[in-house]
Motif scaffolding. Structure first.
Motif, PDB file in Angstrom:
ATOM      1  N   SER A   1       0.831  -1.196   0.000  1.00  0.00           N
ATOM      2  CA  SER A   1       0.000   0.000   0.000  1.00  0.00           C
ATOM      3  C   SER A   1       0.869   1.250   0.000  1.00  0.00           C
ATOM      4  CB  SER A   1      -0.920   0.006   1.228  1.00  0.00           C
ATOM      5  OG  SER A   1      -1.817  -1.085   1.186  1.00  0.00           O
ATOM      6  N   GLU A   2       0.409   2.267  -0.697  1.00  0.00           N
ATOM      7  CA  GLU A   2       1.190   3.504  -0.791  1.00  0.00           C
ATOM      8  C   GLU A   2       1.279   4.218   0.551  1.00  0.00           C
ATOM      9  OE1 GLU A   2       1.056   5.791  -4.811  1.00  0.00           O
ATOM     10  OE2 GLU A   2      -0.996   5.171  -4.347  1.00  0.00           O
ATOM     11  N   PHE A   3       0.163   4.272   1.286  1.00  0.00           N
ATOM     12  CA  PHE A   3       0.141   4.999   2.552  1.00  0.00           C
ATOM     13  C   PHE A   3      -0.602   4.180   3.601  1.00  0.00           C
ATOM     14  CE2 PHE A   3      -0.374   7.944  -1.049  1.00  0.00           C
ATOM     15  CZ  PHE A   3       0.865   8.557  -1.013  1.00  0.00           C
ATOM     16  N   MET A   4       0.038   4.022   4.750  1.00  0.00           N
ATOM     17  CA  MET A   4      -0.607   3.288   5.838  1.00  0.00           C
ATOM     18  C   MET A   4       0.035   3.692   7.163  1.00  0.00           C
ATOM     19  SD  MET A   4       0.875  -0.504   4.932  1.00  0.00           S
ATOM     20  CE  MET A   4       2.618  -0.781   4.571  1.00  0.00           C
ATOM     21  N   PHE A   5      -0.677   3.420   8.238  1.00  0.00           N
ATOM     22  CA  PHE A   5      -0.107   3.651   9.560  1.00  0.00           C
ATOM     23  C   PHE A   5      -0.811   2.766  10.579  1.00  0.00           C
ATOM     24  CE2 PHE A   5      -3.520   6.939   9.944  1.00  0.00           C
ATOM     25  CZ  PHE A   5      -4.065   6.557  11.164  1.00  0.00           C
ATOM     26  N   PHE A   6      -0.180   2.595  11.725  1.00  0.00           N
ATOM     27  CA  PHE A   6      -0.849   1.992  12.883  1.00  0.00           C
ATOM     28  C   PHE A   6      -0.371   2.724  14.130  1.00  0.00           C
ATOM     29  CE2 PHE A   6       2.928  -0.583  12.068  1.00  0.00           C
ATOM     30  CZ  PHE A   6       3.515  -0.697  13.307  1.00  0.00           C
TER      31      PHE A   6
END
Length: 355
Positions: free
Chosen positions: A39-44
């Motif tokens: 995925s190009e953009f992700m966070f947790f």
């Protein structure tokens, strides 16, 4: 000297090291370019190293990861909306521009940028502190100095990007607001709803194990929660590393965890100088187990303990052999008797003839 050593052990075993109670919120944000199936953009987000939410901007996914976070989002829709806004709008907007400039300036095709903004709360003082660290392709890259609001290059190639990012006041102001206002508020809200779960601690059951007299002694802890724990061997009160092998923290079927640390000890008379120490990260209390040979659990059988079983086995064999010989003799005797003519039968025949 001996009295001083005893006093030292008493202090080591029973005195507690004072430490402040601290909580943290960190957001692991990742942008990628030129990579397939990523995925190009992700966070947790993590509170005290527990994952609380997850974002995948490319696939339009934003979801809580704990039951108490679900409750927070249901009862405070503004917190949920802010998270979705961060996931689907803000991060793609900022990171798309940043990752584009990185790949063009550094002339790389595939790239991964990860920035970790976060804040920490010291409950003793009530003070917040923050940080912003960034890595590029798995290496330290830039760090934001929150006092000067200037980026610090952590690698040679980061020097060029530092100059570009220092001129981008929009990103700097964004991180400043994030660290000083939004993250402290989020951390307080997360602690309000999740404190009971976050502060849960189940102490372990600690055992000393050894396969053979020449193998390492394993200090095994199981049934503890959470998994933020340390375990090590000490000698004369000092942590040691030589001859020590650390195992991974593994999950149990009931949601608790287990871990072990092995120690190679060559001199039996020195065993009582060694201790296995278990401690939760950030906690004050320690569970300390002395390396005592009488406490070691093993599945081997000591030679002294074999005397009685061996004697018993020999007796059983002798009895069985004697019984078997007697039975064989008895069966042979009965067979011989059945083939010989009986005297009473002959007498009866002679008597009948006379009449």
């Amino acid at each position: 000297m001996k009295n001083q050593m005893c006093l030292f052990f008493l202090l080591f075993l029973f005195c507690h090291i004072s430490s402040a109670v601290k909580h943290s919120f960190k957001c692991y944000r990742t942008a990628s370019s030129g990579l397939q199936n990523v995925s190009e953009f992700m966070f947790f987000g993590k509170v005290d190293d527990v994952v609380v939410n997850q974002c995948d901007s490319t696939n339009k996914i934003f979801k809580p990861k704990q039951d108490w976070v679900v409750k927070l989002y249901n009862e405070d829709p503004e917190v949920l909306q802010a998270g979705r806004q961060e996931c689907f709008v803000i991060i793609p907007f900022f990171f798309k521009h940043v990752i584009y400039n990185l790949t063009r300036t550094l002339q790389t095709e595939g790239a991964i940028l990860q920035c970790i903004p976060g804040c920490e709360l010291d409950e003793t003082t009530g003070q917040f502190s923050g940080f912003v660290h960034c890595g590029y392709n798995g290496e330290d890259f830039l760090r934001l100095d929150l006092k000067t609001l200037k980026w610090i290059a952590l690698s040679p190639q980061a020097s060029i990007i530092k100059q570009i990012w220092d001129r981008n006041t929009t990103i700097i102001e964004y991180y400043k607001d994030l660290i000083n206002h939004r993250f402290p508020y989020l951390l307080q809200r997360f602690l309000e709803y999740g404190r009971k779960s976050l502060m849960r601690t189940d102490p372990p059951s600690v055992s000393l194990l050894q396969k053979t007299p020449s193998s390492a002694v394993s200090c095994h802890a199981t049934g503890f929660y959470p998994d933020r724990a340390l375990m090590f061997w000490s000698k004369d009160g000092e942590e040691i590393h030589e001859g020590v092998e650390h195992g991974e923290i593994l999950p149990n079927h009931d949601g608790t965890f287990q871990m072990s640390v092995d120690l190679n000890v060559s001199s039996a008379e020195d065993w009582r100088r060694y201790h296995c120490v278990f401690q939760f990260v950030g906690a004050v209390d320690r569970i300390i187990t002395e390396l005592d040979g009488t406490l070691i659990r093993t599945n081997r059988v000591k030679p002294d303990n074999l005397t009685v079983p061996v004697i018993a086995a020999v007796v059983v064999v002798v009895v069985m052999a004697t019984a078997g010989g007697y039975m064989a003799y008895k069966m042979k005797k009965e067979a011989e008797d059945s083939t010989e003519p009986r005297e009473d039968t002959n007498l009866n025949t002679e008597t009948n003839t006379a009449h």
